[in-house]
Enzyme design. Structure first.
Site, PDB file in Angstrom:
ATOM      1  N   ASP B   7     -42.095 -46.310 -12.107  1.00  0.00           N
ATOM      2  CA  ASP B   7     -43.038 -45.677 -13.029  1.00  0.00           C
ATOM      3  C   ASP B   7     -42.200 -45.189 -14.209  1.00  0.00           C
ATOM      4  O   ASP B   7     -41.570 -44.128 -14.135  1.00  0.00           O
ATOM      5  CB  ASP B   7     -43.742 -44.501 -12.334  1.00  0.00           C
ATOM      6  CG  ASP B   7     -44.788 -43.859 -13.238  1.00  0.00           C
ATOM      7  OD1 ASP B   7     -45.404 -44.573 -14.038  1.00  0.00           O
ATOM      8  OD2 ASP B   7     -44.974 -42.637 -13.141  1.00  0.00           O
ATOM      9  N   GLU B  68     -44.716 -50.480 -14.137  1.00  0.00           N
ATOM     10  CA  GLU B  68     -46.021 -50.231 -14.761  1.00  0.00           C
ATOM     11  C   GLU B  68     -46.063 -50.846 -16.147  1.00  0.00           C
ATOM     12  O   GLU B  68     -45.135 -50.701 -16.938  1.00  0.00           O
ATOM     13  CB  GLU B  68     -46.294 -48.716 -14.854  1.00  0.00           C
ATOM     14  CG  GLU B  68     -47.719 -48.430 -15.304  1.00  0.00           C
ATOM     15  CD  GLU B  68     -48.012 -46.954 -15.420  1.00  0.00           C
ATOM     16  OE1 GLU B  68     -47.998 -46.268 -14.378  1.00  0.00           O
ATOM     17  OE2 GLU B  68     -48.248 -46.476 -16.541  1.00  0.00           O
ATOM     18  N   ASP B 141     -44.816 -38.858 -10.488  1.00  0.00           N
ATOM     19  CA  ASP B 141     -44.145 -40.093 -10.913  1.00  0.00           C
ATOM     20  C   ASP B 141     -43.563 -40.828  -9.708  1.00  0.00           C
ATOM     21  O   ASP B 141     -43.533 -42.058  -9.676  1.00  0.00           O
ATOM     22  CB  ASP B 141     -43.020 -39.780 -11.901  1.00  0.00           C
ATOM     23  CG  ASP B 141     -43.460 -38.794 -12.966  1.00  0.00           C
ATOM     24  OD1 ASP B 141     -43.741 -39.215 -14.079  1.00  0.00           O
ATOM     25  OD2 ASP B 141     -43.548 -37.587 -12.648  1.00  0.00           O
TER      26      ASP B 141
END
Lengths: 179, 179
Positions: B7, B68, B141
């Site tokens: 992330d 991501e 996260d």
């Protein structure tokens, strides 16, 4: 002072090396473009940009790397790739301990043409004149990379003085204040 | 299949390693956050992200890296740093020849919660349940990185089938057309 200017991009990443000091004629050491195929996977394109930048660092051993500062406002469609290519250039420099400076497009244009709103042709013409080249470097990304390097050489003395002042102020916080 | 989910972020870059195959219980191998100081120079922050990712790749030897996909639309203030941190993660994987997959936030949410509009708490709760953890990983996260890895494991079979179909079609363009 030898500076590698990088105009970041995934399809065309402009690179240009300029040598000189402020107030003296400058010399172009090299100019080119690192290209990556638009149909390749993003991670492979970033790897190709890294390999290209590494070659330029190996060959020309710059003391500074000047990269265009990317803004998220303009050109939303391509800005992510530009930001990612700039990250690769910064990373390559940082790994070698080479200081990285970011300059905005308008700082670069103002440095070489006197106007922050100059167009590509004007920047190309001034780069050609300042480096005493036979013709403007093509494509525009290559000329922009040289303009970044020139901008850095000319702005560096002011930036260094500012950094020294900040360092002095941090060490002796009362200096520089009005008594 | 062992997947490192990333992330991306400069201040906090979530990392999580999950092992398993679609349709079977999954196992968390590791989870954490790579942090860089907000007051450090951008090039040094990117270098710290690289060193952090390299450590995770060295330690856990994932076969896939799932990152991501960053969009330029949302959160303009931080999106550039996110894009740049994601570039570093993709680059680290590509250098080792590890395939990189990008998944959008809504794909990840839909994979683990059934809804592309699930909130952070819901994602955290499902990650905790799916990996049979004692408590949701903190910060968010870290949980998001695990969710990315889970999403990749579950989506991979479909993606592989798609890639195979594309490869087949490219090799034999008439196949798959209606006669």
């Amino acid at each position: 002072m030898r500076v590698l200017g990088v105009d970041p991009g995934l399809t065309r990443c402009g690179v240009g090396v300029v040598e000189g000091v402020a107030g003296r004629p400058l010399t172009m050491v090299g100019v080119g473009v690192v290209r990556t195929p638009a149909d390749a996977e993003l991670s492979h394109r970033l790897l190709a940009v890294e390999q290209g930048i590494e070659q330029w660092l190996d060959e020309h051993r710059p003391e500074f790397v000047a990269v265009e500062r990317v803004f998220s406002q303009h050109n939303v469609r391509t800005v992510m790739g530009t930001a990612q290519a700039s990250a690769v250039a910064m990373l390559c420099a940082a790994r070698r301990g080479i200081p990285v400076a970011l300059h905005t497009p308008s700082e670069v244009k103002a440095a070489v043409t006197g106007s922050g709103r100059a167009d590509k042709a004007q920047v190309g013409a001034m780069v050609t004149r300042l480096l005493r080249l036979a013709a403007p470097p093509k494509p525009a990304d290559a000329a922009d990379a040289l303009a970044l390097a020139i901008c850095h050489i000319w702005r560096a003395p002011a930036q260094n003085r500012l950094q020294q002042a900040v360092a002095l102020h941090t060490a002796h916080p009362t200096k520089g204040r009005t008594a």
